[in-house]
Design an enzyme around this catalytic site. Structure first.
Site, short mmCIF file in Angstrom:
data_model
loop_
_atom_site.label_atom_id
_atom_site.label_comp_id
_atom_site.label_asym_id
_atom_site.label_seq_id
_atom_site.Cartn_x
_atom_site.Cartn_y
_atom_site.Cartn_z
CE LYS A 1 -18.75 -2.21 -1.60
NZ LYS A 1 -18.17 -2.08 -2.94
CD GLU B 1 -9.22 -3.84 -2.32
OE1 GLU B 1 -9.08 -2.90 -3.13
OE2 GLU B 1 -10.30 -4.44 -2.17
CG ASN C 1 -20.37 -11.44 2.46
OD1 ASN C 1 -19.20 -11.76 2.69
ND2 ASN C 1 -20.68 -10.54 1.55
N GLY D 1 -14.43 -7.07 -12.18
CA GLY D 1 -14.06 -6.79 -13.56
C GLY D 1 -14.70 -7.76 -14.54
N GLY E 1 -8.19 -4.97 -15.10
CA GLY E 1 -8.23 -5.74 -13.87
C GLY E 1 -9.27 -6.83 -13.95
#
Length: 306
Positions: free
Chosen positions: A183, A270, A201, A13, A8
């Site tokens: 997390k 996700e 962020n 990755g 990935g």
């Protein structure tokens, strides 16, 4: 030198590949091969060029190379099982896996089905891609490694030493399940909001977004209390969870979160791995989670356009 396969080639990755390459042999495996010349930009703005071995899963299976010491699966959570299946024929069943997914979806599923050791890693290292040949290391943070059944402490400890030598500040822990939930709490408070609003962020600290962060954390803290997950850093209740979230926001202020990267690339997010487990646990415990459900609906609506 031992060999580490990284399955990935996303942001984490490639950050992992750049970090490990000076210490071990590394192969990056994806659906398509990447340029061998890869560029890493450090949090300090330094630019480092490395040549990394990049293979497709098909090439790897066809070449039947010597088995690796570790396979790091750094795909999105919902793709982890399919990615593992694509190279499983090239792996001895005893090969240790390291799962780097967000959320709490792939980890229990793969732990139950893979015959060899399965380690889970959780990190607040921040990274984002700048194309097929570039990754920016946007923020540093701790990494924790362990397995859900506490059966492989020695293996986790040896990997943590290697990751620390590679600059990723890792520790082996016997409570990785709680760490994964921690997390997940952080991801739930940060990723959906930055993805929906298209901000880095650090911008969550502003008046426009901070109230929504607090509202998410309030629901998450109640859910994790019912799950028996101890608040972080020896703190208590909602305040401890909020302190952790703001700490991560500060440490990764310039980071472009993975969910924002997905939205910008018009990829499915996700949300199922991050918001899904929290919503499912809330419903199981009879808790209201209207803020989390609202974020899930908003993200689902964004994904319709993809």
């Amino acid at each position: 030198m031992t060999t580490h396969w990284i399955l990935g080639p996303g942001a984490i990755g490639r950050l992992l590949a750049h970090s490990l390459a000076p210490l071990v042999d590394v192969a990056v495996i994806g659906r398509r091969a990447l340029p061998s010349r890869q560029v890493l930009t450090t949090p300090e703005g330094d630019v480092r060029v490395q040549h990394l071995t990049s293979l497709t899963a098909e090439q790897l299976v066809a070449d039947t190379p010597a088995p690796p010491a570790f396979v790091h699966i750094t795909t999105k959570a919902m793709a982890a099982e399919a990615a593992l299946s694509s190279i499983a024929s090239a792996l001895p069943p005893s090969t240790p896996l390291v799962l780097w997914q967000n959320g709490f979806y792939a980890q229990p599923r793969i732990t139950q089905t893979w015959p060899g050791p399965v380690l889970c890693a959780t990190t607040t290292q921040g990274a984002y891609l700048t194309g097929d040949d570039g990754v920016v290391h946007a923020g540093r943070g701790p990494t924790f490694v362990g397995d859900l059944d506490n059966q492989h402490a020695g293996l986790a400890a040896s990997l943590a030493v290697l990751l620390s030598e590679a600059g990723l500040t890792a520790s082996a822990v016997n409570d990785i399940r709680s760490r994964l939930w921690q997390k997940l709490a952080v991801n739930a408070a940060i990723n959906p909001l930055v993805a929906l609003h298209g901000v880095r962020n650090g911008e969550l600290r502003g008046d426009a977004y901070s109230g929504r962060v607090v509202a998410v954390v309030r629901e998450v803290a109640a859910i994790l209390a019912k799950e028996g997950v101890v608040p972080p850093n020896g703190g208590e209740g909602e305040a401890a969870w909020l302190e952790l979230v703001w700490q991560v926001v500060e440490n990764t202020a310039n980071n472009k979160a993975s969910m924002l990267q997905d939205v910008e690339a018009k990829r499915l997010t996700e949300r199922g791995a991050i918001l899904g487990p929290l919503i499912e646990r809330a419903e199981r415990h009879g808790l209201r989670c209207e803020v989390l459900k609202g974020l899930d609906r908003e993200l689902a609506q964004v994904e319709v356009g993809f």
